[in-house]
Motif scaffolding. Structure first.
Motif, mmCIF file in Angstrom:
data_model
loop_
_atom_site.group_PDB
_atom_site.id
_atom_site.type_symbol
_atom_site.label_atom_id
_atom_site.label_comp_id
_atom_site.label_asym_id
_atom_site.label_seq_id
_atom_site.Cartn_x
_atom_site.Cartn_y
_atom_site.Cartn_z
ATOM 1 N N ASN A 35 0.360 -1.235 0.074
ATOM 2 C CA ASN A 35 -0.003 0.277 0.188
ATOM 3 C C ASN A 35 0.948 1.627 0.033
ATOM 4 O O ASN A 35 1.885 1.500 0.526
ATOM 5 C CB ASN A 35 -0.690 -0.536 1.369
ATOM 6 N N HIS A 36 0.674 2.133 -0.763
ATOM 7 C CA HIS A 36 1.184 3.391 -1.038
ATOM 8 C C HIS A 36 0.817 4.634 -0.856
ATOM 9 O O HIS A 36 -0.070 4.758 -1.936
ATOM 10 C CB HIS A 36 2.432 3.217 -1.770
ATOM 11 N N THR A 37 0.549 5.353 -0.169
ATOM 12 C CA THR A 37 0.478 7.343 -0.199
ATOM 13 C C THR A 37 1.263 7.902 -0.885
ATOM 14 O O THR A 37 2.506 7.962 -0.347
ATOM 15 C CB THR A 37 -0.266 8.006 0.605
ATOM 16 N N PHE A 38 1.503 8.521 -2.597
ATOM 17 C CA PHE A 38 1.725 9.502 -2.551
ATOM 18 C C PHE A 38 2.082 10.488 -2.408
ATOM 19 O O PHE A 38 0.936 11.268 -2.003
ATOM 20 C CB PHE A 38 2.178 9.707 -4.461
ATOM 21 N N PRO A 39 3.220 11.651 -2.480
ATOM 22 C CA PRO A 39 3.063 12.440 -1.123
ATOM 23 C C PRO A 39 2.749 13.762 -2.532
ATOM 24 O O PRO A 39 2.488 13.401 -3.331
ATOM 25 C CB PRO A 39 5.042 13.175 -1.534
ATOM 26 N N ALA A 40 1.778 14.493 -1.577
ATOM 27 C CA ALA A 40 0.988 15.820 -2.540
ATOM 28 C C ALA A 40 2.070 16.202 -3.784
ATOM 29 O O ALA A 40 3.174 16.488 -3.430
ATOM 30 C CB ALA A 40 0.304 17.287 -2.143
ATOM 31 N N PRO A 41 1.161 16.479 -4.789
ATOM 32 C CA PRO A 41 0.001 16.222 -5.819
ATOM 33 C C PRO A 41 -0.462 14.774 -5.686
ATOM 34 O O PRO A 41 -1.531 14.351 -5.823
ATOM 35 C CB PRO A 41 -0.271 16.920 -6.728
ATOM 36 N N GLY A 42 0.594 13.766 -5.266
ATOM 37 C CA GLY A 42 0.391 12.197 -5.960
ATOM 38 C C GLY A 42 1.078 12.689 -7.064
ATOM 39 O O GLY A 42 2.253 13.336 -7.769
ATOM 40 N N LEU A 43 1.399 11.375 -7.704
ATOM 41 C CA LEU A 43 2.097 10.868 -8.862
ATOM 42 C C LEU A 43 1.095 11.499 -10.778
ATOM 43 O O LEU A 43 0.155 10.852 -10.734
ATOM 44 C CB LEU A 43 1.725 9.531 -9.384
ATOM 45 N N VAL A 44 1.876 12.058 -10.707
ATOM 46 C CA VAL A 44 1.306 12.819 -11.760
ATOM 47 C C VAL A 44 2.119 12.552 -13.212
ATOM 48 O O VAL A 44 3.288 11.669 -13.454
ATOM 49 C CB VAL A 44 1.254 14.356 -12.198
ATOM 50 N N VAL A 45 0.932 11.399 -13.893
ATOM 51 C CA VAL A 45 1.357 10.831 -14.965
ATOM 52 C C VAL A 45 1.380 11.785 -16.493
ATOM 53 O O VAL A 45 -0.330 12.086 -16.581
ATOM 54 C CB VAL A 45 0.660 9.857 -15.171
ATOM 55 N N PRO A 46 1.887 12.410 -17.148
ATOM 56 C CA PRO A 46 1.007 12.960 -18.354
ATOM 57 C C PRO A 46 0.109 12.663 -19.663
ATOM 58 O O PRO A 46 0.256 11.492 -19.111
ATOM 59 C CB PRO A 46 2.550 13.522 -18.784
ATOM 60 N N LEU A 47 -0.650 13.226 -19.998
ATOM 61 C CA LEU A 47 -1.442 12.720 -21.296
ATOM 62 C C LEU A 47 -0.924 11.823 -22.478
ATOM 63 O O LEU A 47 0.464 12.386 -22.621
ATOM 64 C CB LEU A 47 -2.161 13.661 -21.296
ATOM 65 N N LEU A 48 -0.939 10.424 -22.749
ATOM 66 C CA LEU A 48 -0.519 9.865 -23.541
ATOM 67 C C LEU A 48 1.187 9.528 -23.271
ATOM 68 O O LEU A 48 2.028 8.807 -23.774
ATOM 69 C CB LEU A 48 -0.501 10.461 -25.169
ATOM 70 N N GLY A 49 1.292 9.506 -21.462
ATOM 71 C CA GLY A 49 2.888 9.762 -21.115
ATOM 72 C C GLY A 49 3.132 8.468 -20.065
ATOM 73 O O GLY A 49 2.266 8.013 -19.891
ATOM 74 N N THR A 50 4.375 8.261 -19.864
ATOM 75 C CA THR A 50 4.497 7.702 -18.580
ATOM 76 C C THR A 50 5.129 7.912 -17.509
ATOM 77 O O THR A 50 6.635 9.329 -17.218
ATOM 78 C CB THR A 50 5.482 6.470 -19.402
ATOM 79 N N LYS A 51 5.183 8.019 -16.595
ATOM 80 C CA LYS A 51 5.695 7.868 -15.403
ATOM 81 C C LYS A 51 6.178 7.382 -14.466
ATOM 82 O O LYS A 51 5.603 6.093 -14.136
ATOM 83 C CB LYS A 51 5.056 9.394 -14.523
ATOM 84 N N ASN A 52 7.700 7.446 -13.790
ATOM 85 C CA ASN A 52 7.685 6.373 -13.378
ATOM 86 C C ASN A 52 7.292 6.571 -11.700
ATOM 87 O O ASN A 52 7.693 7.906 -11.225
ATOM 88 C CB ASN A 52 9.688 6.537 -12.652
ATOM 89 N N SER A 53 7.029 4.940 -10.584
ATOM 90 C CA SER A 53 6.522 5.778 -9.478
ATOM 91 C C SER A 53 7.520 6.634 -8.568
ATOM 92 O O SER A 53 7.344 6.921 -7.221
ATOM 93 C CB SER A 53 6.302 4.713 -9.196
ATOM 94 N N GLY A 54 9.230 6.239 -8.553
ATOM 95 C CA GLY A 54 9.391 6.390 -7.444
ATOM 96 C C GLY A 54 10.168 5.427 -6.738
ATOM 97 O O GLY A 54 9.069 4.395 -6.842
ATOM 98 N N ARG A 55 10.613 5.157 -5.199
ATOM 99 C CA ARG A 55 10.861 4.255 -5.056
ATOM 100 C C ARG A 55 10.239 3.655 -3.800
ATOM 101 O O ARG A 55 9.513 5.106 -3.268
ATOM 102 C CB ARG A 55 12.272 4.302 -4.423
ATOM 103 N N ILE A 56 9.739 3.241 -3.917
ATOM 104 C CA ILE A 56 8.219 2.166 -2.882
ATOM 105 C C ILE A 56 9.227 1.056 -2.188
ATOM 106 O O ILE A 56 9.774 0.411 -2.438
ATOM 107 C CB ILE A 56 7.355 2.049 -3.422
ATOM 108 N N ASP A 57 9.453 1.420 -0.618
ATOM 109 C CA ASP A 57 9.499 0.573 0.352
ATOM 110 C C ASP A 57 8.789 -0.266 0.984
ATOM 111 O O ASP A 57 8.155 0.692 1.205
ATOM 112 C CB ASP A 57 11.319 0.973 1.453
#
Length: 177
Positions: free
Chosen positions: A94-116
Motif C-alpha cells: 500500500n502506498h500514498t504518494f506525496p502531494a499532489p500525487g504521482l502525475v502521469v502526463p497525457l499519453l505519457g509514462t511516469k516512474n513511481s519512484g522508490r517504494i519501500d
C-alpha cells in the motif's frame, strides 16, 4: 492507429462514467472493470530491489512505470496492489504518494519512484523462484486517482477497484551492500 482507437473508446467510456449522477451506486460502474475489459494495462514495467536484509525481513523495494493511454493528465493519489504468478501472491503493498500525487502526463509514462516495505508474504527465499520468469501479474490493484488534472491539481476523483494486468515485464536487482 489501434492505440488511438482504444484511447478514444476509453475516453468515451470514461466520460460516460463521469457523467452518471452521483445518486447512482458507483460500485456498479467501476471504471476498473472497463479498463480490465479493454485490456488497457496501466503499468509498463516493475523493478524490484532485493537486499541481504530482505532475506530476514521479507521486505523489498520496488518502482514501476505507469503509462497513461488517455489524452488527459492522470494523478495517482494512493495505490495498493498484490502481484504474483498463476494466482499466487508473491508481493503486496500500500502506498500514498506525496502531494499532489504521482502525475502521469497525457499519453505519457511516469516512474513511481522508490517504494519501500513491499511485503513478500511467502518469504524472500520462496519468492526468488519467480525471478527467471521475467514478468509479474497484477492480481488485484486498487487506486485512488484524479483524471484531467492540471499539474496534479483539480481533476475528477475516481476510485479504481480490482484492476488486473497480466505479464507485466519485471526486473530484479540483488543489492548486497
Amino acid at each position: 492507429m489501434a492505440r488511438a482507437f482504444f484511447s478514444s473508446v476509453l475516453v468515451f467510456l470514461f466520460a460516460v462514467v463521469c457523467a452518471v449522477p452521483t445518486q447512482i451506486d458507483t460500485r456498479q460502474l467501476n471504471p476498473a472493470d472497463i479498463i480490465n475489459a479493454l485490456g488497457v494495462g496501466l503499468v509498463s514495467k516493475i523493478h524490484t530491489i532485493i537486499t541481504l536484509e530482505s532475506l530476514t525481513t521479507n521486505l523489498v523495494s520496488i518502482d514501476f512505470d505507469v503509462k497513461n493511454p488517455l489524452p488527459v493528465e492522470l494523478t495517482i493519489k494512493e495505490i495498493s496492489s498484490s502481484a504474483g504468478l498463476n494466482g499466487t501472491v508473491y508481493a503486496r503493498f500500500n502506498h500514498t504518494f506525496p502531494a499532489p500525487g504521482l502525475v502521469v502526463p497525457l499519453l505519457g509514462t511516469k516512474n513511481s519512484g522508490r517504494i519501500d516495505n513491499v511485503l513478500l508474504p511467502l518469504g524472500a527465499v520462496a519468492s526468488l523462484e519467480i525471478i527467471p520468469v521475467g514478468f509479474l501479474d497484477l492480481l488485484d490493484t486498487d487506486a485512488k486517482i484524479k483524471a484531467a488534472t492540471i499539474f496534479g491539481h483539480l481533476g475528477i476523483p475516481l476510485e479504481l477497484e480490482g484492476l488486473k494486468q497480466e505479464e507485466v515485464p519485471a526486473t530484479y536487482d540483488l543489492s548486497i551492500s
